[in-house]
Write a protein that holds these residues in place. Structure first.
Motif, PDB file in Angstrom:
ATOM      1  N   ILE A 326       0.952  -1.204  -0.137  1.00  0.00           N
ATOM      2  CA  ILE A 326       0.232  -0.104  -0.340  1.00  0.00           C
ATOM      3  C   ILE A 326       0.899   1.425  -0.532  1.00  0.00           C
ATOM      4  O   ILE A 326       1.715   1.318   1.038  1.00  0.00           O
ATOM      5  N   ALA A 327       0.831   2.185  -0.735  1.00  0.00           N
ATOM      6  CA  ALA A 327       1.547   3.272  -1.065  1.00  0.00           C
ATOM      7  C   ALA A 327       0.817   4.076  -1.723  1.00  0.00           C
ATOM      8  O   ALA A 327       0.440   4.641  -2.490  1.00  0.00           O
ATOM      9  N   ASP A 328       1.299   5.390  -1.536  1.00  0.00           N
ATOM     10  CA  ASP A 328       0.862   6.605  -1.267  1.00  0.00           C
ATOM     11  C   ASP A 328      -0.492   7.041  -1.704  1.00  0.00           C
ATOM     12  O   ASP A 328      -1.179   7.596  -2.439  1.00  0.00           O
ATOM     13  N   CYS A 329      -1.195   6.762  -0.477  1.00  0.00           N
ATOM     14  CA  CYS A 329      -2.467   6.628  -0.320  1.00  0.00           C
ATOM     15  C   CYS A 329      -2.980   7.522   0.440  1.00  0.00           C
ATOM     16  O   CYS A 329      -2.609   7.361   2.155  1.00  0.00           O
ATOM     17  N   SER A 330      -2.550   9.505   0.885  1.00  0.00           N
ATOM     18  CA  SER A 330      -2.723  10.046   2.100  1.00  0.00           C
ATOM     19  C   SER A 330      -3.536  10.561   2.869  1.00  0.00           C
ATOM     20  O   SER A 330      -3.816  10.642   3.996  1.00  0.00           O
ATOM     21  N   LYS A 331      -5.087   9.218   2.575  1.00  0.00           N
ATOM     22  CA  LYS A 331      -6.152   9.710   3.616  1.00  0.00           C
ATOM     23  C   LYS A 331      -5.852   7.907   4.045  1.00  0.00           C
ATOM     24  O   LYS A 331      -6.672   8.028   4.890  1.00  0.00           O
ATOM     25  N   MET A 332      -5.314   7.562   3.735  1.00  0.00           N
ATOM     26  CA  MET A 332      -5.069   5.171   4.556  1.00  0.00           C
ATOM     27  C   MET A 332      -4.744   5.909   6.287  1.00  0.00           C
ATOM     28  O   MET A 332      -3.198   6.562   6.673  1.00  0.00           O
ATOM     29  N   ALA A 333      -6.089   5.214   6.860  1.00  0.00           N
ATOM     30  CA  ALA A 333      -5.681   5.823   8.534  1.00  0.00           C
ATOM     31  C   ALA A 333      -5.674   4.525   8.894  1.00  0.00           C
ATOM     32  O   ALA A 333      -4.942   4.087   9.817  1.00  0.00           O
ATOM     33  N   THR A 334      -6.226   3.813   8.438  1.00  0.00           N
ATOM     34  CA  THR A 334      -5.564   1.654   9.102  1.00  0.00           C
ATOM     35  C   THR A 334      -5.814   1.109   7.594  1.00  0.00           C
ATOM     36  O   THR A 334      -6.394   0.682   6.269  1.00  0.00           O
ATOM     37  N   VAL A 335      -5.053  -0.269   8.083  1.00  0.00           N
ATOM     38  CA  VAL A 335      -4.966  -1.491   6.877  1.00  0.00           C
ATOM     39  C   VAL A 335      -6.541  -2.114   6.734  1.00  0.00           C
ATOM     40  O   VAL A 335      -6.914  -2.122   6.265  1.00  0.00           O
ATOM     41  N   ALA A 336      -6.867  -3.222   8.339  1.00  0.00           N
ATOM     42  CA  ALA A 336      -7.726  -3.495   8.668  1.00  0.00           C
ATOM     43  C   ALA A 336      -8.281  -2.771   9.597  1.00  0.00           C
ATOM     44  O   ALA A 336      -7.555  -2.350  10.922  1.00  0.00           O
ATOM     45  N   THR A 337      -9.759  -3.024  10.211  1.00  0.00           N
ATOM     46  CA  THR A 337     -10.655  -2.969  10.890  1.00  0.00           C
ATOM     47  C   THR A 337     -11.570  -4.384  10.877  1.00  0.00           C
ATOM     48  O   THR A 337     -11.693  -4.481   9.953  1.00  0.00           O
ATOM     49  N   TYR A 338     -11.372  -4.540  11.968  1.00  0.00           N
ATOM     50  CA  TYR A 338     -12.509  -6.117  12.547  1.00  0.00           C
ATOM     51  C   TYR A 338     -13.358  -6.007  13.529  1.00  0.00           C
ATOM     52  O   TYR A 338     -12.552  -5.508  14.549  1.00  0.00           O
ATOM     53  N   THR A 339     -14.383  -7.040  13.650  1.00  0.00           N
ATOM     54  CA  THR A 339     -14.617  -6.863  14.711  1.00  0.00           C
ATOM     55  C   THR A 339     -15.083  -8.682  15.131  1.00  0.00           C
ATOM     56  O   THR A 339     -14.990  -9.568  16.281  1.00  0.00           O
ATOM     57  N   GLN A 340     -15.574  -9.012  14.257  1.00  0.00           N
ATOM     58  CA  GLN A 340     -16.162 -10.116  13.947  1.00  0.00           C
ATOM     59  C   GLN A 340     -14.909 -11.712  13.849  1.00  0.00           C
ATOM     60  O   GLN A 340     -15.381 -13.042  13.631  1.00  0.00           O
ATOM     61  N   ILE A 341     -13.819 -11.224  13.133  1.00  0.00           N
ATOM     62  CA  ILE A 341     -13.060 -12.649  12.341  1.00  0.00           C
ATOM     63  C   ILE A 341     -12.493 -13.075  13.718  1.00  0.00           C
ATOM     64  O   ILE A 341     -11.366 -11.984  14.527  1.00  0.00           O
ATOM     65  N   GLU A 342     -11.937 -14.357  13.637  1.00  0.00           N
ATOM     66  CA  GLU A 342     -11.024 -14.223  14.499  1.00  0.00           C
ATOM     67  C   GLU A 342      -9.634 -13.715  14.179  1.00  0.00           C
ATOM     68  O   GLU A 342      -9.682 -14.462  12.904  1.00  0.00           O
ATOM     69  N   ASP A 343      -9.140 -13.269  15.113  1.00  0.00           N
ATOM     70  CA  ASP A 343      -7.658 -13.254  15.219  1.00  0.00           C
ATOM     71  C   ASP A 343      -6.344 -13.969  14.567  1.00  0.00           C
ATOM     72  O   ASP A 343      -6.103 -13.955  13.430  1.00  0.00           O
TER      73      ASP A 343
END
Length: 437
Positions: A326-343
């Motif tokens: 992932i490169a040159d994405c000025s608004k990218m705040a997090t790669v992934a967020t989740y609550t229901q998938i097993e870590d």
């Protein structure tokens, strides 16, 4: 006494010669076994080289090098010669009668033993020469502007590669749809210019491809209508092997249903680049995906120059993802967020993670992950990223964390022991305006 020296010399030469010749006969059985084993090793090596060549020719559209091609031809010839010698050797060893000791049969066995010894050396040399760093090279871009009208006459054509044909402005869709036996269609570009556009009717091409029973589709999409078409077409989705969506500046949201992801079970590589208006990749009805992860074959993802994209949470549904850039994405705040998938299921196959020039990136994902396959992390110009999702049990195979010294010194850790454990993996890279962060 003067005659003794020459006589001894002649006798010694005759003895050495006789011993050497007799060795070809006495060691025949052992040498045949050595030749058989060496031939099997060479065969395994050549099969491995052939697989590499096929992979690069098909997936990367490269051409095998002359050196590799020559070696493979030499191996084919050598294997045929060895097969004949082994057959003759087995027949020779089966002779049990007293006649096998007659001078004529000794001469025959001697000639065979000598040939076996020579082939052992040739096989050994071939094995040494078969260790290749590169087996193929990239074909140059072509300046072709239109496909020949005779193309439609190739009724039995199974593979059509139109990669790097950036000047192609006319594609006879009727010609494409007439290729009823076509199995592989590839039309990808590595062009990075932000001004690239389609010179042909991309929508019409996709509609014609839908009518074919393709098994392998690799394509670069250069229009918003084309991207939407692919996201809604079951016929295209089920044969996608490589998809590159580029320069779709007015594409705001790319929607994929859970059933669409299920059909994309052949997709190996996905690129989304220069889509400056893209705000979200949305997975619809994703409750099914929690139990049945999709993108089962997706190994590599590249997201580049998507200024409005704030996250890439959809990546958690790619359990086999190995390489993420992932490169040159000025608004990218997090790669992934989740609550229901097993870590334990998230990024469990990821091997390399490359993050560059993401000034708004504050986290990779919530908490810490195991990353059992991760070997490399590369972070550059991500001034807001102050935590890595690692703990004492994470990334047992990790070999290196690349970044600037100033970024590493700003990282925050849960405890000093974790920092010390990963400090040995850190490799400093040069600053890229990092001091201004």
């Amino acid at each position: 006494m003067d005659l003794v020296g020459p006589i001894l010399t002649i006798a010694s030469c005759l003895w050495n010669c006789t011993t050497k010749q007799a060795k070809y006969i006495c060691d025949l059985k052992e040498n045949l076994e050595l030749l058989r084993n060496g031939s099997a090793e060479l065969n395994n090596q050549s099969q491995g080289v052939r697989r590499r060549v096929r992979c690069e020719e098909i997936t990367q559209h490269m051409k095998r090098t002359e050196r590799v091609n020559g070696w493979l031809q030499t191996v084919e010839d050598l294997e045929r010669e060895v097969e004949v010698i082994l057959q003759n050797g087995d027949q020779e060893l089966q002779k049990k009668c007293l006649l096998s000791c007659c001078p004529r049969n000794c001469r025959s066995r001697h000639r065979l033993g000598k040939a076996v010894s020579r082939k052992i050396i040739e096989v050994s040399d071939a094995i040494k020469k078969g260790d290749f760093d590169d087996v193929a090279y990239q074909l140059p871009q072509t300046a072709i502007m239109e496909l020949p009208s005779e193309l439609k006459k190739l009724r039995k054509l199974k593979c059509l590669l139109l990669d790097y044909t950036k000047k192609l402005k006319e594609i006879s869709t009727k010609g494409i749809s007439s290729l009823s036996c076509l199995q592989v269609f590839s039309m990808v570009t590595d062009e990075f210019s932000p001004f690239i556009t389609t010179l042909y009717d991309e929508q019409a091409l996709l509609e014609e491809l839908e009518r074919l029973n393709l098994g392998d589709l690799r394509i670069t999409i250069l229009s918003t209508s084309g991207a939407i078409k692919v996201s809604e077409s079951p016929m295209l989705q089920k044969c996608l092997k490589m998809l590159s969506i580029k320069h779709c500046c007015d594409l705001r949201c790319l929607q994929l249903s859970s059933s669409s992801l299920g059909r994309m079970n052949r997709l190996v590589k996905l690129e989304i680049t220069f889509c400056k208006g893209l705000q979200e990749v949305e997975i619809i009805n994703d409750t099914r995906l929690i139990r049945n992860p999709c993108f089962q074959s997706l190994h590599e993802v590249v997201i580049w120059m998507c200024d409005l994209l704030s996250h890439a949470t959809w990546l958690i549904y790619a359990p086999c993802l190995q390489k993420l850039t992932i490169a040159d994405c000025s608004k990218m705040a997090t790669v992934a967020t989740y609550t229901q998938i097993e870590d334990d299921e998230i990024f469990s196959s990821l091997q390399t993670l490359h993050l560059q020039n993401l000034p708004s990136l504050k986290s990779i994902c919530p908490g810490s992950l195991r990353f059992p396959a991760l070997t490399e992390i590369h972070v550059d110009q991500c001034k807001s990223l102050k935590e890595l999702p690692l703990n004492a049990g994470s990334a047992s195979r990790l070999k290196q964390i690349k970044g600037t010294a100033s970024w590493w010194n700003r990282l925050q850790w849960d405890d000093n022991a974790i920092e010390e454990a990963f400090r040995s993996k850190f490799i400093e890279i040069p600053n890229n305006d990092d001091d201004n962060e």
